[in-house]
Design a protein around this motif. Structure first.
Motif, PDB file in Angstrom:
ATOM      1  N   ILE A 182       3.947 -16.162 -45.355  1.00 55.06           N
ATOM      2  CA  ILE A 182       3.400 -16.106 -44.004  1.00 55.06           C
ATOM      3  C   ILE A 182       3.458 -14.681 -43.465  1.00 55.06           C
ATOM      4  N   GLY A 183       4.612 -14.029 -43.619  1.00 53.31           N
ATOM      5  CA  GLY A 183       4.759 -12.670 -43.113  1.00 53.31           C
ATOM      6  C   GLY A 183       3.783 -11.701 -43.743  1.00 53.31           C
ATOM      7  N   GLY A 240      -3.216  -8.903 -41.285  1.00 51.65           N
ATOM      8  CA  GLY A 240      -4.179  -9.157 -40.216  1.00 51.65           C
ATOM      9  C   GLY A 240      -4.839 -10.510 -40.231  1.00 51.65           C
ATOM     10  N   HIS A 241      -4.369 -11.432 -41.065  1.00 51.76           N
ATOM     11  CA  HIS A 241      -5.000 -12.746 -41.164  1.00 51.76           C
ATOM     12  C   HIS A 241      -4.363 -13.730 -40.177  1.00 51.76           C
ATOM     13  N   PRO A 242      -5.157 -14.556 -39.503  1.00 50.52           N
ATOM     14  CA  PRO A 242      -4.577 -15.696 -38.784  1.00 50.52           C
ATOM     15  C   PRO A 242      -3.844 -16.585 -39.787  1.00 50.52           C
ATOM     16  N   CYS A 243      -2.768 -17.193 -39.350  1.00 49.09           N
ATOM     17  CA  CYS A 243      -1.950 -17.959 -40.289  1.00 49.09           C
ATOM     18  C   CYS A 243      -1.562 -19.300 -39.683  1.00 49.09           C
ATOM     19  N   TYR A 244      -1.642 -20.331 -40.524  1.00 47.69           N
ATOM     20  CA  TYR A 244      -1.275 -21.696 -40.121  1.00 47.69           C
ATOM     21  C   TYR A 244      -0.281 -22.250 -41.135  1.00 47.69           C
ATOM     22  N   PHE A 245       0.430 -23.272 -40.703  1.00 46.77           N
ATOM     23  CA  PHE A 245       1.482 -23.846 -41.536  1.00 46.77           C
ATOM     24  C   PHE A 245       1.402 -25.364 -41.459  1.00 46.77           C
ATOM     25  N   ILE A 246       1.448 -26.014 -42.621  1.00 53.05           N
ATOM     26  CA  ILE A 246       1.487 -27.480 -42.686  1.00 53.05           C
ATOM     27  C   ILE A 246       2.883 -27.896 -43.111  1.00 53.05           C
TER      28      ILE A 246
END
Length: 718
Positions: free
Chosen positions: A108-109, A115-121
C-alpha cells in the motif's frame, strides 16, 4: 583469564540474564493484553495507514464478511486521480487483515508514494453464516465495480494485488469477471497444490497423511459450522519448529532492549485468528489442497460456470521466493504448464504472464519486507503501465541496481532498472520441476479423500453435529493451544501484576552485558546448537513424512484401488488445452489474425517494428518505455486511449510471433499513406526507443536496418 575477571563476567551475565528474564515475562504479559484488546475490537486489523470505509459486503445480495476501504493519503502525499487505482486484497488464511499495509514500506505504501489511489479489501473475524467462496468472489467483483466508479478519471482498470490465499481468490474472480481488472499481482499465492520439490516442500503431503479432507469437516462440525483459523496458523508454525519453539523467543530474550516494538507488532497480526465457514474450508481443501482443480480448470461455480484461468485478459505478475516454505515457486508457477502445453497457446489466449523469483525472502517477507517493498513492489508500481501493454507471452521480471555503467539512468525510476525478459514454457517447467510419477500418488490421495469424507459424513457427522452446540464450540475454540498461550500471560493471570511491577524496577536498574562477555557467548553458542538440533529434527521428520507418503500412495495396491487406472499413457493431471475444440479455436484465431496483417497504419507499423527488434534484444525495458512516453506526442504515435493502445500492442506482437516474415513484408502496406518525412520520423522514434535501454550491437543493428528498408528510409548511422 584471571579468576576475578571470570567471576566478574559471571556476575555481570547472570544479573543481565535475570533482568532479561523479567523483561521477557513482561513482554509476554503485554502480548497477552494486546491480544485480548485486539480481539475485542469491532473490526480488528493491523493496517498502519489511515482509511475510510467505503462498502460493506454484508449488504450485498449474497452477504459476506468482507469490506472495501479507501486508503487516505498522509500529509504531503500527492495522489493523481488519473493514475489507475491499486486494490490490495488481504489473505484470509487464519490471520486477520492488514498485512498488505502492515508497514510504511508495504504494498500500500509503495503504491501511494507512486501517486496511485489505493483501496483495501479486508474482512471481519466471523463469517456470515453459510457464505461460500463463490459469494466472496462475487463480492470482490462488486468492490472492483465500486472502485472503478469512484475513479472515473483513471487511465486503466485497477491493479489488483492478492497476497497468499487472496491470490488464488483474485485469479478466480479475474477468470469470471476479466473486464474489471488491470494488471494482477499475486504474491506468495499457491495455485498448483500438487507441485513441489522433493525433499523441500512437505506441506503438500499433509492431505495424504491425514487421509484426505475429512478432518476439516470434523473440525468445522466441532466449531458448530465454523472452522477455526488458528488450526491453519498451527500448521504454519509446525513447518519451522526451530523458529516456533526457540529462535523467535530467544531473539526477543537476547535483544530485549531493542526488539519489543517489532515483536509485539508482529504478534498483533500473528495472533489475530479468524474463522471460515464450513462451506468455505471444505471447498478449499477439496478443490485446491487435495483436488488441485483450480490449476486445471476443474472448478465449476454454483451458477454452472467453469473457472478457467485462461479467460484472464490482464497481465498476471507472479511474485514468489525460494525461501518461502508455505508457497514455494512450484506451487506459485505450476499452474502455467498445467494449463498450457505450448507457448503458442499462451499467444492464442492473448495472455501475458510475468514471474519474479526471489532467492531467499520468507513467505510473510514477500508482503511486508522493507527490502522487497523498496525494490520489487516499487518497480512493479512504477511500471504498471508498461506491464499492461506487454505483448502476450511469458516474461521474467529482472531488476538490476543502477551503477556508473547504466545507460540513460534518468529514464529508470528509483535506484533500480526493471526489464521484462522473454521466457518460454520450458523455462517455467525447469523451475517447477514436476515429477509425473508424483501426480499419480496425489491423484490417489484425492480418491481416498472422497471415500473417507463420504464415510465420515454418513456415519460420524450426525453425531458430532448433535454434540457440538455453539456454547461447546466456543469453549473448544477458547482452549486452542495458541489462544491459551496468549491468554495465560495477560493481566487476567494474577501473577502478571507482579511481573509488571518487577519489570518497572528492572528498567530503572537495567545493566545489559557486553557482547564480549564469555557467558553471553556461551549462551549464543547454546542457542545456535538448539536451533541446529531442532532443524535436524525437522529434516528427519519431513523426510519420514515424504517417504511414508511415497511408499503408501505409490504402492501397487493403493494405485490399483484408488489410482487413475493401470494405463500410464494417460495423465492424472488433466490439461484443458488439449481438447479438439480448443485446438480448433486456436487455429481459427491464428488464421483470422493472419488475414489482418495489412490492416492498420503508421502506429501499427511502429509497434510491430519495435516488437520485432525486441525479439533480438530479448526483453522490454522500463527505460525504453519511459523514452516512448517522452517521444510519443512529438513523433508518430498518437495519443490514443491506453486500452486501445494495449490491444494494438498485443495484436502486433502476436502477428510477429506467428509469422515474422509476413509481418515484415506487410509493413509497407501499413505505411502506404505516409510520406517520406513521416516514415523517417516513425523510424527515428523506433530507433530512440531501442537505444534508450541497450547498446546497439550487430543483431540489433541488423534488425534496425531491416526495418529501415521496409520503411524506405535511411537507416541508423551509429
Amino acid at each position: 583469564m584471571l579468576a576475578n575477571d571470570l567471576f566478574q563476567q559471571a556476575t555481570d551475565y547472570f544479573t543481565d540474564a535475570w533482568q532479561r528474564s523479567v523483561l521477557y515475562a513482561d513482554v509476554m504479559r503485554q502480548r497477552g493484553n494486546q491480544y485480548r484488546a485486539h480481539m475485542q475490537e469491532k473490526t480488528p486489523h493491523v493496517l498502519s495507514v489511515p482509511f475510510e470505509f467505503v462498502m460493506d459486503g454484508r449488504d450485498l445480495p449474497d452477504p459476506v464478511n468482507y469490506g472495501l476501504c479507501r486508503i487516505l493519503p498522509e500529509p504531503g502525499m500527492v495522489i493523481d486521480p488519473k493514475k489507475r487505482p491499486f486494490v490490495v486484497v488481504d489473505p484470509r488464511a487464519g490471520h486477520g487483515p492488514g498485512i498488505g499495509g502492515f508497514k510504511a514500506e508495504s504494498e500500500i505504501g509503495v503504491a501511494m508514494r507512486a501517486g496511485h489511489p489505493c483501496y483495501f479489501i479486508g474482512f471481519l473475524p466471523d463469517p456470515v453464516p453459510g457464505q461460500t467462496v463463490f459469494d466472496v468472489v462475487r463480492a470482490e467483483a462488486a468492490f472492483l465495480r465500486k472502485v472503478i466508479a469512484l475513479q472515473p478519471q483513471a487511465e486503466g482498470r485497477p491493479v489488483v494485488i492478492g497476497n497468499c490465499q487472496a491470490g488464488w481468490q483474485v485469479l478466480m474472480t479475474a477468470a469470471l469477471y476479466p473486464e474489471l481488472f488491470g494488471p494482477i499481482i499475486v504474491a506468495g499465492a499457491p495455485v498448483s497444490y500438487w507441485a513441489g520439490w522433493r525433499g523441500q516442500n512437505p506441506m503438500r503431503y499433509t492431505g495424504g497423511m491425514l487421509g484426505g479432507t475429512w478432518l476439516a469437516a470434523l473440525t468445522s462440525d466441532l466449531g458448530a459450522g465454523k472452522f477455526d483459523g488458528a488450526w491453519l496458523v498451527q500448521n504454519f508454525e509446525n513447518l519451522n519448529p526451530a523458529n516456533t519453539l526457540w529462535s523467535k523467543q530467544h531473539h526477543l530474550y537476547a535483544q530485549i532492549d531493542t526488539e519489543v516494538k517489532r515483536y509485539l507488532g508482529f504478534e498483533k497480526y500473528w495472533g489475530g485468528y479468524v474463522y471460515l465457514t464450513e462451506e468455505e474450508i471444505q471447498f478449499i481443501v477439496d478443490n485446491l489442497f487435495v483436488g488441485n482443480r483450480l490449476a486445471t480448470a476443474g472448478i465449476v461455480t454454483d451458477e454452472g460456470v467453469r473457472i478457467d484461468l485462461r479467460n484472464i485478459r490482464s497481465p498476471i505478475v507472479v511474485f514468489c521466493s525460494r525461501g518461502d516454505n508455505i508457497t514455494p515457486p512450484p506451487q506459485a508457477l505450476g499452474w502455467i504448464p498445467d494449463l498450457y502445453q505450448a507457448d503458442e497457446e499462451i499467444y492464442a489466449h492473448n495472455q501475458t504472464i510475468i514471474y519474479a523469483v526471489h532467492d531467499s525472502i520468507g513467505h510473510l517477507g514477500i508482503f511486508v519486507s522493507g527490502k522487497v517493498a523498496a525494490k520489487e513492489h516499487q518497480e512493479f508500481a512504477a511500471n504498471v503501465d508498461l506491464i499492461d501493454i506487454l505483448p502476450s507471452g511469458i516474461y521474467e521480471a529482472v531488476i538490476h541496481d543502477k551503477d556508473d555503467n547504466t545507460l540513460n539512468p534518468d529514464l529508470a525510476f528509483g535506484n533500480y532498472v526493471l526489464s521484462f525478459q522473454r521466457r518460454h514454457l520450458d523455462d517455467v517447467r525447469r523451475i517447477v520441476d514436476n515429477n509425473p510419477e508424483d501426480d499419480w500418488k496425489f491423484a490417489a490421495v484425492d480418491n481416498v479423500s472422497r471415500l473417507n469424507l463420504g464415510l465420515y459424513r454418513s456415519f460420524v457427522q450426525p453425531w458430532v453435529k448433535a454434540w457440538a452446540t455453539p456454547a461447546r464450540a466456543g469453549a473448544l475454540a477458547a482452549r486452542h493451544p495458541l489462544r491459551v498461550s496468549y491468554e495465560m500471560s495477560s493481566d487476567e493471570n494474577p501473577w502478571a501484576r507482579d511481573v509488571a511491577r518487577q519489570a518497572e524496577w528492572v528498567r530503572a536498574e537495567r545493566k545489559p552485558v557486553s557482547a564480549d562477555n564469555l557467558f553471553w557467548q556461551w549462551q549464543e553458542a547454546a542457542s545456535a546448537a538448539i536451533e541446529s538440533a531442532l532443524d535436524t529434527w525437522r529434516d528427519v521428520r519431513d523426510q519420514a513424512i515424504e517417504q511414508t507418503f511415497m511408499q503408501v500412495y505409490g504402492s501397487p495396491w493403493m494405485q490399483a484401488v484408488f489410482g487413475q487406472g493401470v494405463a500410464r499413457d494417460a495423465h492424472p493431471r488433466p490439461h484443458p488445452g488439449t481438447s479438439a475444440e480448443h485446438r480448433r479455436m486456436v487455429r481459427e484465431q491464428v488464421e483470422s489474425l493472419c488475414r489482418q496483417m495489412s490492416e492498420g497504419g503508421v502506429n501499427e507499423a511502429i509497434v510491430r517494428s519495435i516488437v520485432y527488434i525486441s525479439r533480438h534484444v530479448g526483453s522490454f525495458d522500463e527505460r525504453s518505455f519511459n523514452m516512448a512516453r517522452r517521444l510519443r506526442r512529438a513523433h508518430a504515435l498518437s495519443d490514443m486511449p491506453l486500452p486501445d493502445f494495449k490491444r494494438m500492442v498485443r495484436k502486433q506482437g502476436f502477428l510477429v510471433l506467428i509469422d515474422t516474415p509476413q509481418a515484415l513484408d506487410t509493413l509497407p502496406d501499413l505505411l502506404a499513406g505516409v510520406d517520406n518525412a513521416g516514415r523517417q520520423r516513425a523510424f527515428d522514434f523506433i530507433e530512440s526507443f531501442i537505444k534508450a535501454a541497450i547498446q546497439v550491437e550487430d543483431d540489433v543493428a541488423e534488425s534496425l536496418q531491416v526495418i529501415a528498408e521496409r520503411f524506405g528510409v535511411v537507416g541508423s548511422k551509429s
